[in-house]
Design a protein around this motif. Structure first.
Motif, PDB file in Angstrom:
ATOM      1  N   ALA A 271      -2.914  10.531   3.773  1.00 55.67           N
ATOM      2  CA  ALA A 271      -3.487  11.697   4.455  1.00 55.67           C
ATOM      3  C   ALA A 271      -3.721  12.841   3.473  1.00 55.67           C
ATOM      4  CB  ALA A 271      -2.563  12.144   5.584  1.00 55.67           C
ATOM      5  N   LEU A 272      -2.797  13.036   2.539  1.00 54.69           N
ATOM      6  CA  LEU A 272      -2.950  14.094   1.543  1.00 54.69           C
ATOM      7  C   LEU A 272      -4.096  13.809   0.572  1.00 54.69           C
ATOM      8  CD1 LEU A 272       0.807  14.772   0.744  1.00 54.69           C
ATOM      9  CD2 LEU A 272      -0.789  16.405   1.775  1.00 54.69           C
ATOM     10  N   LEU A 273      -4.356  12.538   0.313  1.00 55.38           N
ATOM     11  CA  LEU A 273      -5.378  12.166  -0.668  1.00 55.38           C
ATOM     12  C   LEU A 273      -6.785  12.095  -0.086  1.00 55.38           C
ATOM     13  CD1 LEU A 273      -3.582   9.282  -2.636  1.00 55.38           C
ATOM     14  CD2 LEU A 273      -3.581  11.745  -3.105  1.00 55.38           C
ATOM     15  N   GLU A 274      -6.897  12.020   1.218  1.00 53.32           N
ATOM     16  CA  GLU A 274      -8.184  11.714   1.842  1.00 53.32           C
ATOM     17  C   GLU A 274      -9.310  12.649   1.418  1.00 53.32           C
ATOM     18  OE1 GLU A 274     -10.832   9.454   3.646  1.00 53.32           O
ATOM     19  OE2 GLU A 274      -8.712   8.948   3.409  1.00 53.32           O
ATOM     20  N   ARG A 275      -9.053  13.937   1.391  1.00 54.14           N
ATOM     21  CA  ARG A 275     -10.146  14.880   1.060  1.00 54.14           C
ATOM     22  C   ARG A 275     -10.539  14.830  -0.405  1.00 54.14           C
ATOM     23  NH1 ARG A 275      -9.782  20.294  -0.783  1.00 54.14           N
ATOM     24  NH2 ARG A 275      -7.750  20.865  -1.634  1.00 54.14           N
ATOM     25  N   TRP A 276      -9.712  14.196  -1.251  1.00 56.94           N
ATOM     26  CA  TRP A 276     -10.009  14.125  -2.678  1.00 56.94           C
ATOM     27  C   TRP A 276     -10.736  12.850  -3.073  1.00 56.94           C
ATOM     28  CZ3 TRP A 276      -9.623  18.262  -5.673  1.00 56.94           C
ATOM     29  CH2 TRP A 276      -8.795  19.311  -5.264  1.00 56.94           C
TER      30      TRP A 276
ATOM     31  N   GLY B 214       0.800  -1.210   0.000  1.00 60.07           N
ATOM     32  CA  GLY B 214       0.000   0.000   0.000  1.00 60.07           C
ATOM     33  C   GLY B 214       0.837   1.266   0.000  1.00 60.07           C
ATOM     34  N   MET B 215       0.148   2.391   0.217  1.00 60.29           N
ATOM     35  CA  MET B 215       0.789   3.705   0.175  1.00 60.29           C
ATOM     36  C   MET B 215       1.254   4.128   1.555  1.00 60.29           C
ATOM     37  SD  MET B 215      -1.672   5.944  -2.294  1.00 60.29           S
ATOM     38  CE  MET B 215      -1.889   5.555  -4.028  1.00 60.29           C
ATOM     39  N   PRO B 216       2.309   4.959   1.618  1.00 61.57           N
ATOM     40  CA  PRO B 216       2.731   5.521   2.908  1.00 61.57           C
ATOM     41  C   PRO B 216       1.609   6.361   3.516  1.00 61.57           C
ATOM     42  CG  PRO B 216       4.404   5.869   1.217  1.00 61.57           C
ATOM     43  CD  PRO B 216       3.188   5.351   0.517  1.00 61.57           C
TER      44      PRO B 216
END
Length: 199
Positions: free
Chosen positions: A183-188, A176-178
């Motif tokens: 965290a940076l992708l969550e809102r998108w 998976g991803m770090p």
């Protein structure tokens, strides 16, 4: 349903030099472009992972989307965002003959997360029994890297750096991803309800 990229991101649009700086490869690193092929490949892989996770197209390109039935005859959510323009809607019958739908019969409802093709009348163009529809559209935040939202651009850099650091490993231990990227992708991330129907 099938989504096909009609065009690819040109190498000149990728932030290879910024990625080199991010990796701090300037000092003691040959600046002859010999590593650019690797850096470009890592950026493309990171972009693909970020786009797959969020459903957002970072750099503009053309797509062809094929489906055999509308979920709702009044409007249909498009598979990726943001969509800039719908260039053509082609209706194919079971013999593979195509007619181009009248552009006045549909419109694009722009949305950051769930853009839609919507009927400009009673219903979207009718798909014949055994036929299909092919929607051609352009999607992406823009043609240049500076138009990509900062958090998504940073997520690509972090993920590409992660790939660079682990490029010799056959498989990642954690998978998976770090966490910082997630965290940076969550809102998108798009929240889909009712199986992604007319919502």
């Amino acid at each position: 349903m099938m989504l096909i990229e009609q065009t690819t991101v040109p190498a000149a649009a990728l932030p290879v030099s910024q990625f080199r700086d991010h990796l701090r490869l300037g000092t003691g690193f040959a600046d002859d472009g010999s590593a650019d092929v690797l850096l470009e490949a890592l950026l493309r892989a990171a972009m693909a992972a970020v786009e797959g996770r969020t459903g957002k197209v970072l750099l503009s390109r053309a797509f062809a989307w094929t489906l055999t039935a509308w979920r709702d005859t009044g409007r249909q959510a498009l598979p990726v965002a943001p969509v800039a323009v719908i260039s053509q809607v082609g209706i194919f019958d079971r013999q593979d003959a195509m007619i181009v739908a009248d552009p006045a019969s549909y419109r694009l409802e722009k949305d950051t997360h769930r853009p839609r093709i919507a009927a400009d009348g009673a219903c979207l163009p009718v798909i014949p029994l055994g036929g299909r529809v092919e929607v051609l559209f352009d999607a992406g935040f823009g043609a240049t890297w500076d138009l990509v939202p900062e958090d998504l651009a940073q997520a690509v850099m972090l993920l590409a750096a992660h790939y660079y650091e682990h490029r010799s490993e056959a498989a990642f231990g954690e998978g998976g991803m770090p966490f910082g990227v997630l965290a940076l992708l969550e809102r998108w991330r798009t929240v889909r309800i009712l199986g992604g129907g007319a919502a």
